[in-house]
Design a protein around this motif. Structure first.
Motif, mmCIF file in Angstrom:
data_model
loop_
_atom_site.group_PDB
_atom_site.id
_atom_site.type_symbol
_atom_site.label_atom_id
_atom_site.label_comp_id
_atom_site.label_asym_id
_atom_site.label_seq_id
_atom_site.Cartn_x
_atom_site.Cartn_y
_atom_site.Cartn_z
ATOM 1 N N SER A 10 8.430 2.947 -6.826
ATOM 2 C CA SER A 10 7.180 2.375 -6.885
ATOM 3 C C SER A 10 6.890 2.337 -8.461
ATOM 4 O O SER A 10 6.861 3.417 -9.035
ATOM 5 C CB SER A 10 6.069 3.071 -6.321
ATOM 6 N N LEU A 12 4.349 0.944 -11.049
ATOM 7 C CA LEU A 12 3.056 0.258 -11.118
ATOM 8 C C LEU A 12 2.693 -0.187 -12.529
ATOM 9 O O LEU A 12 2.563 0.419 -13.277
ATOM 10 C CB LEU A 12 1.970 1.070 -10.724
ATOM 11 N N VAL A 30 2.806 7.224 -7.348
ATOM 12 C CA VAL A 30 3.820 6.287 -7.843
ATOM 13 C C VAL A 30 5.057 6.952 -8.722
ATOM 14 O O VAL A 30 4.692 7.985 -9.517
ATOM 15 C CB VAL A 30 3.313 5.289 -8.878
ATOM 16 N N ASP A 31 6.144 6.338 -8.824
ATOM 17 C CA ASP A 31 7.012 7.127 -9.499
ATOM 18 C C ASP A 31 7.091 6.772 -11.219
ATOM 19 O O ASP A 31 7.627 7.726 -11.930
ATOM 20 C CB ASP A 31 8.524 6.603 -8.824
ATOM 21 N N ILE A 33 5.032 4.206 -14.125
ATOM 22 C CA ILE A 33 3.878 3.454 -14.546
ATOM 23 C C ILE A 33 4.309 2.550 -15.901
ATOM 24 O O ILE A 33 4.894 3.140 -16.714
ATOM 25 C CB ILE A 33 2.648 4.223 -15.095
ATOM 26 N N ARG A 65 5.287 11.265 -13.330
ATOM 27 C CA ARG A 65 5.280 9.928 -13.231
ATOM 28 C C ARG A 65 5.927 9.387 -14.776
ATOM 29 O O ARG A 65 5.610 9.992 -15.723
ATOM 30 C CB ARG A 65 3.956 9.002 -13.119
ATOM 31 N N THR A 218 8.650 -3.454 -8.862
ATOM 32 C CA THR A 218 7.253 -3.321 -9.548
ATOM 33 C C THR A 218 6.057 -3.820 -8.861
ATOM 34 O O THR A 218 6.285 -4.613 -8.023
ATOM 35 C CB THR A 218 7.399 -3.973 -10.864
ATOM 36 N N VAL A 225 1.194 0.298 -3.144
ATOM 37 C CA VAL A 225 2.131 1.604 -3.225
ATOM 38 C C VAL A 225 2.597 2.127 -2.084
ATOM 39 O O VAL A 225 3.912 2.529 -2.042
ATOM 40 C CB VAL A 225 1.260 2.658 -4.077
ATOM 41 N N CYS A 228 5.639 0.257 -0.535
ATOM 42 C CA CYS A 228 6.896 0.344 -1.376
ATOM 43 C C CYS A 228 7.539 1.734 -1.368
ATOM 44 O O CYS A 228 8.744 1.673 -1.078
ATOM 45 C CB CYS A 228 6.284 -0.217 -2.819
ATOM 46 N N ASN A 229 6.836 2.657 -1.425
ATOM 47 C CA ASN A 229 7.481 4.092 -1.140
ATOM 48 C C ASN A 229 7.992 4.151 -0.085
ATOM 49 O O ASN A 229 9.215 4.845 0.047
ATOM 50 C CB ASN A 229 6.334 5.201 -1.386
#
Ligand SMILES: CC(C)(COP(=O)(O)OP(=O)(O)OC[C@H]1O[C@@H](n2cnc3c(N)ncnc32)[C@H](O)[C@@H]1OP(=O)(O)O)[C@@H](O)C(=O)NCCC(=O)NCCSC(=O)C[C@H](O)C(=O)O
Ligand SMILES: [Mg+2]
Length: 284
Positions: A10, A12, A30-31, A33, A65, A218, A225, A228-229
């Motif tokens: 993920s 973002l 999120v992984d 940003i 992140r 993205t 989120v 997606c994860n």
């Protein structure tokens, strides 16, 4: 930072101008940003966004992140100032928009080489022009290249194609860039799903991206989120199969065999390599 095995499920986007969103991201699962100075920031807000973002990154709090800053292109009125300011922010990576060639990346890499404190800063490329797609293989091997982000909105605009439905009109570009990324040993992250209130549509597009081999997707809104994860994480069943494939192959090897059979399917060296990647990804 450049490893394909680091999670990139993920990723973002946050407009660099939005203080509330910059704050909120410190608590999101999120992984990575993308702090955006480009399309999400209006022309009149560019300078203020740079300052707001510099403050947020100096304050920190983004944990593990990955922090990517997307600057405006070098051919815009804001590109040079963005790059100068971003080098002082020392993010994990600088994301260049609309990358057409490896030479563009090399020019920015030379500036990073000359800037104190940017030793480990990677360069990522937005793959979102037709020229970039055809030059993807050389871009993937450019200096400091850390990964590709697909810019499906810009690509669709240039191609004049439809982005909805099954994304068939974008397949050639998605797969070409993904193959180039694999050749260069870098991650490739899929484009955004614009309808951020359509969970079913998002899930279907994440599943399609994962089936293609994308490392993640993205996102434009926190509500995207969790789905997606979930889609981009190895499932319990996949982890179990990977473990059993490795065990079966090791048993076969001990018996002097080069091939094992598990659940009625052959397991060879290449399957074991994939199984190890699944486990590494799950661990990450
Ligand atoms: C799409 C949005 C404009 C919607 O914003 P908003 O109406 O404020 O949404 P909500 O009220 O539902 O927000 C709820 C809370 O979540 C926070 N928020 C919203 N978006 C983000 C975000 N991206 N990151 C972190 N936090 C976010 C709000 O602040 C609210 O917080 P709270 O007050 O605590 O409740 C908006 O989501 C947005 O601006 N998204 C990003 C858009 C963007 O970055 N676009 C550019 C990237 S896409 C692109 O360029 C693709 C590529 O180049 C291509 O060519 O394809
Ligand atoms: Mg774009």
């Amino acid at each position: 930072m450049t490893s394909v095995l680091r999670p990139w499920r993920s990723v973002l986007y946050i407009p660099g101008s939005k203080e509330r969103a910059l704050e909120k991201a410190r608590g999101l699962d999120v992984d990575a940003i993308i702090f955006d100075l480009e399309d999400a920031v209006a022309p009149g807000e560019k300078a203020a966004a740079r300052a707001t973002l510099a403050d947020a990154l100096a304050q920190g709090g983004y944990g593990s992140r990955a922090r990517l800053v997307r600057v405006n292109g070098g051919d815009t009125p804001w590109g040079a100032d963005d790059l100068a300011a971003t080098m002082d922010m020392a993010p994990d990576a600088i994301l260049l928009p609309k990358v057409d060639s490896a030479a563009q990346v090399a020019a920015v890499a030379a500036q990073l080489d000359a800037h104190p404190g940017c030793g480990d800063v990677a360069i990522w490329a937005m793959m979102e022009t037709t020229r970039g797609v055809f030059n993807a293989a050389e871009i993937a091997q450019a200096p400091r290249m850390g990964g590709f982000i697909m810019g499906t909105n810009d690509l669709a605009a240039e191609l004049g194609c439809d982005t909805g439905g099954d994304r068939m009109p974008l397949m050639m570009a998605l797969q070409t860039c993904l193959a180039a990324a694999r050749m260069g040993g870098i991650p490739c992250v899929d484009g955004v799903f614009n309808a951020f209130k359509d969970d079913d549509g998002l899930r279907a597009e994440c599943q399609q991206g994962r089936a293609l081999g994308m490392d993640g997707k993205t996102l434009i809104h926190p509500a995207q989120v969790a789905i997606c994860n979930e889609v981009f994480s190895p499932s319990e069943a996949e982890i179990d199969t990977a473990k059993r494939q490795i065990e079966a192959f090791e048993r076969a090897e001990a018996d002097g065999q080069g091939v094992a059979v598990l659940d009625g399917k052959i397991v060879e060296n290449l399957h074991v390599a994939t199984a190890r990647k699944v486990l590494a990804k799950a661990g990450a």
